[in-house]
Structure formats: C-alpha cells, structure tokens
Design an enzyme around this catalytic site. Structure first.
Site, mmCIF file in Angstrom:
data_model
loop_
_atom_site.group_PDB
_atom_site.id
_atom_site.type_symbol
_atom_site.label_atom_id
_atom_site.label_comp_id
_atom_site.label_asym_id
_atom_site.label_seq_id
_atom_site.Cartn_x
_atom_site.Cartn_y
_atom_site.Cartn_z
ATOM 1 N N VAL A 14 0.832 -1.216 0.000
ATOM 2 C CA VAL A 14 0.000 0.000 0.000
ATOM 3 C C VAL A 14 0.869 1.269 0.000
ATOM 4 C CG1 VAL A 14 -1.779 1.262 1.272
ATOM 5 C CG2 VAL A 14 -1.898 -1.228 1.126
ATOM 6 N N ALA A 41 9.611 12.443 3.064
ATOM 7 C CA ALA A 41 10.349 11.433 3.824
ATOM 8 C C ALA A 41 9.613 10.108 3.792
ATOM 9 C CB ALA A 41 10.511 11.895 5.283
ATOM 10 N N GLY A 187 -2.085 -14.741 -3.576
ATOM 11 C CA GLY A 187 -1.680 -13.589 -2.763
ATOM 12 C C GLY A 187 -2.842 -12.870 -2.099
ATOM 13 N N LYS A 205 -13.833 -3.580 10.393
ATOM 14 C CA LYS A 205 -14.411 -2.659 9.406
ATOM 15 C C LYS A 205 -15.861 -2.322 9.763
ATOM 16 C CE LYS A 205 -11.330 -4.373 5.793
ATOM 17 N NZ LYS A 205 -11.139 -5.443 4.800
HETATM 18 N N1 HSE Z 1 -7.351 -8.721 4.206
HETATM 19 C C1 HSE Z 1 -8.231 -7.745 3.666
HETATM 20 C C2 HSE Z 1 -9.227 -8.420 2.725
HETATM 21 C C3 HSE Z 1 -7.445 -6.685 2.937
HETATM 22 O O1 HSE Z 1 -9.075 -9.602 2.401
HETATM 23 O O2 HSE Z 1 -10.190 -7.782 2.342
HETATM 24 C C4 HSE Z 1 -8.072 -5.334 2.937
HETATM 25 O O3 HSE Z 1 -8.417 -4.852 4.192
#
Ligand code: HSE
Length: 427
Positions: A14, A41, A187, A205
C-alpha cells in the site's frame, strides 16, 4: 503554490502504491487543487524497497523522531499495519502537529478513541478512508454525502479474501481447504489467514462503518462474529438449489429494538445486488430514510485501490482548513444508553441428517413449531451418507434464540435426526 509535505511510514504494497500515485499525479494535483504535494520522507527498514521506488536516499528517515521533527512534513501516512509500533508512531506524529492518514483498520478500530482525542487536542486531521473496503469511498460517503439520512442498515461484503474463497467454492465445488490454498497462491490470503477467515478483519471494518452510520460508538467487541472455516460445498450447492449464494456479510442495522451488528456466513438471494459481488471484490449496501438504497462497489484491497483512498484523504486534508472528526462521542466503550440486540431476527437454513423412517419429519417440524419457527421451504433427498437422509429446511424470519433452542431439541430427539449446519439467511 502552497507546498504540502508527506511522510510515508512503511513502503510495502500500500505504501508503494501511494508513493507511485502521489509522484505520478503530482502535476494534476497542482492544477486541480492548487497544492504541490511532495513525499518529503519515508520510514522503511528495507532501504532497497525505497530505492527501487525511486526515493532519494536523503529522504529515507531512520526514525519516527526524525519525521516528527522535519518541518517540511505536514501529513504522515501510516501504512505499516498491526497495532504496534504503528500506534506509537501515529501518536508521536499527531503530538508533533502533523495530520495523519492511515489504512490501519485494526489500530484505528481499537484505538480511534485515543488517537482522535490527541488529534483534536493538537488541531490536526486524522483520516482513515483506506481502513475500510480499500478504494471504495464509503467513509467519505457516510461522513459527507449521506449525512442527511437516518441510516437504517449497512450490509457489506467487506473482506476480499473470504469473498474470493466463497466464490471459488461456489463456482468450482472446491472445498474450503482447496479454495484457501488457491487464495494463498494468488496472494489474497496471508500465510496465517486467521484475521480474514475467522471474520476479525470484517468486524474491525463493521465497527468503524457502523459507528459512523448510526452515530454511536460500536466497539468491535459488541459485534457477533463467525468466520467461514465451516463452509462446505454441500451447503453451497443446496443454497444454489434454493436460490441463494453464500457470502460473509457484515450486517449493521439500526432497529427500534436497538443496534444489531454481526459478521457471519449468510445466504443471500441470488437476485440481491450483493450476490453479484464476486472474487476479491467488495461492496457496501447502505439504506437511508431519504436516499433509499445505495451500493458502493469496487476493489477492497491492493496497492493502487487502497493508495487511491489514501491519496484522496491526503488531498482532502491538504485542502481543508477545518478538520472533521467523528459524528459521535468516540469513547473506548459503547455509550451506556446504546442498546444492542443480540436475539436478532433472521431466516435460517438448517441442514439435518435424519433417519429414513416414519414419523421423523413430523418430529422435526413439531420441534420447530414448538419453538415458534415457521417453515418456508423444505427439501428431502432420497438417500444420503451413513444410512441418513439429508433434510434441508429454510425457515421464515424468527429469533436467533428460537433457533438455538430448536437445534438443541432436535439433537436430543433420540438420535432420529441431527443438525449438520445452520446458516442465517438475509431476507
Ligand atoms: N485482508 C483484507 C481483505 C485486505 O481480504 O479484504 C483489505 O483490508
């Protein structure tokens, strides 16, 4: 032109994506927003990562203190992940008078009450669009565009890893283990997938989003949580026959009885817009009293989509004199006056393994009836495994406690039937 200096803590996926967007679009931001945003920086232990991105060696800081004392840094971007040392670094930056932009959902979910207090005290910004659903602009939508509404519900597919796994199981008939391996190979899933597959990521979340939607603090500890590790291709296949697909839903409802917050695998009708959110995509479906239904859809993770959310926050922070904070009292615990509903209402899918003899079905339906559960649909197969036949029942909406009691009662019916799985149905 006004100069705005940024420091990036962590140049992983990110952080790297953010660096690229900021440097590639610098001229556009100058023209469109009248600010010259530069990366002054970076803090990255693996120097080679920074150099590979094109960061000048002189801009690679060796400590957070160096970044905090750099007068050219106005905004600190924290994209390290994990609670520590991220939280200590963010507090140091806020206390040094720097605004902070973060993608760190776990840290923000658990400690926003503390971070926000320090940000307010120092009159600096604290922005966190990238904590939830990657590039999908749901936090800004809740904070700004949808503020005129009483939000009655917010239902989301907020975890890409589990959505990929469930989509794979549904499309190919793979079992959970095979689908997880594939997600790891691509991944999407981490080597240790617990945070995603057990639903922790989704609860962080949902805590952030539902607090904003319902204007009251909803700590993640108040959220009912169940992961996807028990999902089976058999249930997914029966669900399909009944017109449903299986999703890990994050559900927040603001009802007359109180706030209902839960994360669990859920059957949702294939005609619902959320049912078409597949693979690693995310979406949040919000219902407000004026706007009615809104669905925000997109990539919930990845370098560029999450970088997009971060850069949006950087520009917002750089172009607003007054910073906005939570619309609710951001405390560690829930406000004592906020009621939470635990005995929530839902329809249910129940799969049983039953003896194939007279009277068994009537015993099952009489247990359901005794527990005030009305049957909406039923499938009975002719044959199954171990001499037992599968019976699938979908109920009308009932209370969670009724189902818990009915499952106990059925399992106690002198071994004539046992409950194999129970999945909530979103209706
Ligand atoms: N591990 C999280 C997902 C990544 O699979 O959605 C994003 O928060």
């Amino acid at each position: 032109m006004r100069k705005v200096g940024v420091a990036i803590l962590g140049l992983g996926v990110v952080g790297g994506g953010t660096y690229k967007i900021l440097t590639e679009h610098r001229e556009m931001y100058q023209k469109a927003h009248g600010v010259d945003i530069t990366v002054e920086a970076v803090l990255e232990l693996r120097k080679e990562r920074a150099l590979a991105l094109g960061v000048e060696e002189s801009r690679i800081a060796s400590s957070i203190a160096e970044i905090c004392s750099n007068p050219d840094v106005d905004i600190v971007v924290e994209v390290m992940g994990g609670v520590e040392p991220a939280k200590t670094f963010v507090l140091a930056a806020l206390n040094a008078g720097k605004s902070v932009v973060t993608s760190n959902k776990e840290m923000f979910c658990k400690y926003s009450y503390e971070l926000e207090k320090v940000a307010k005290h120092n009159r600096v910004g604290l922005y966190y669009e990238a904590t939830c659903v990657g590039g999908v602009p749901v936090i800004r939508a809740l904070l700004d565009n949808l503020q005129g509404n009483v939000i009655t519900s917010l239902v989301g597919i907020v975890n890409g890893t589990t959505n990929y796994i469930l989509s794979k199981m549904s499309n190919s008939g793979a079992d959970y283990g095979e689908a997880l391996k594939e997600a790891q190979r691509l991944g999407y899933a981490e080597a240790n997938p617990t945070a995603d597959v057990e639903g922790y990521d989704a609860t962080y979340k949902l805590s952030i989003l539902s607090s904003l939607a319902f204007h009251t603090k909803i700590p993640y500890t108040k959220i009912y949580r169940e992961g996807i590790t028990n999902a089976t291709p058999t249930d997914i296949a029966y669900g399909k026959q009944l017109g449903y697909c299986l999703k890990l839903l994050a559900i927040g409802k603001n009802t007359e009885r109180g706030i209902e917050v839960r994360v669990h695998p859920t059957f949702i009708r294939t005609s619902h817009p959320l049912a078409s959110v597949n693979d690693s995509y995310n979406a949040v479906y919000i219902t407000g009293d004026s706007v009615e239904d809104v669905m925000l859809y997109g990539r919930g993770a990845g370098a560029a989509p999450t970088g997009s959310a971060i850069v949006g926050d950087i520009i917002y922070c750089a172009t607003h004199v007054q910073h906005n904070y939570s619309t609710f009292e951001n405390t560690e615990k829930a406000n004592p006056s906020t009621k939470f509903v635990t005995n929530f209402e839902s329809a249910y899918y129940i799969r049983l393994a039953a003896e194939d003899r007279a009277g068994v079905l009537s015993k099952i339906t009489s247990v359901l009836g005794r527990n005030s559960i009305s049957v909406a649909q039923i499938i009975q197969e002719e044959s199954g495994e171990d001499g037992k036949v599968p019976i699938i029942v979908v109920t009308h909406v009932t209370h969670e406690h009724n189902i818990t009691k009915a499952v106990q009662d059925i399992n106690a019916t002198s071994a004539c039937a046992s409950v194999v799985s129970v999945i909530r149905v979103y209706d």
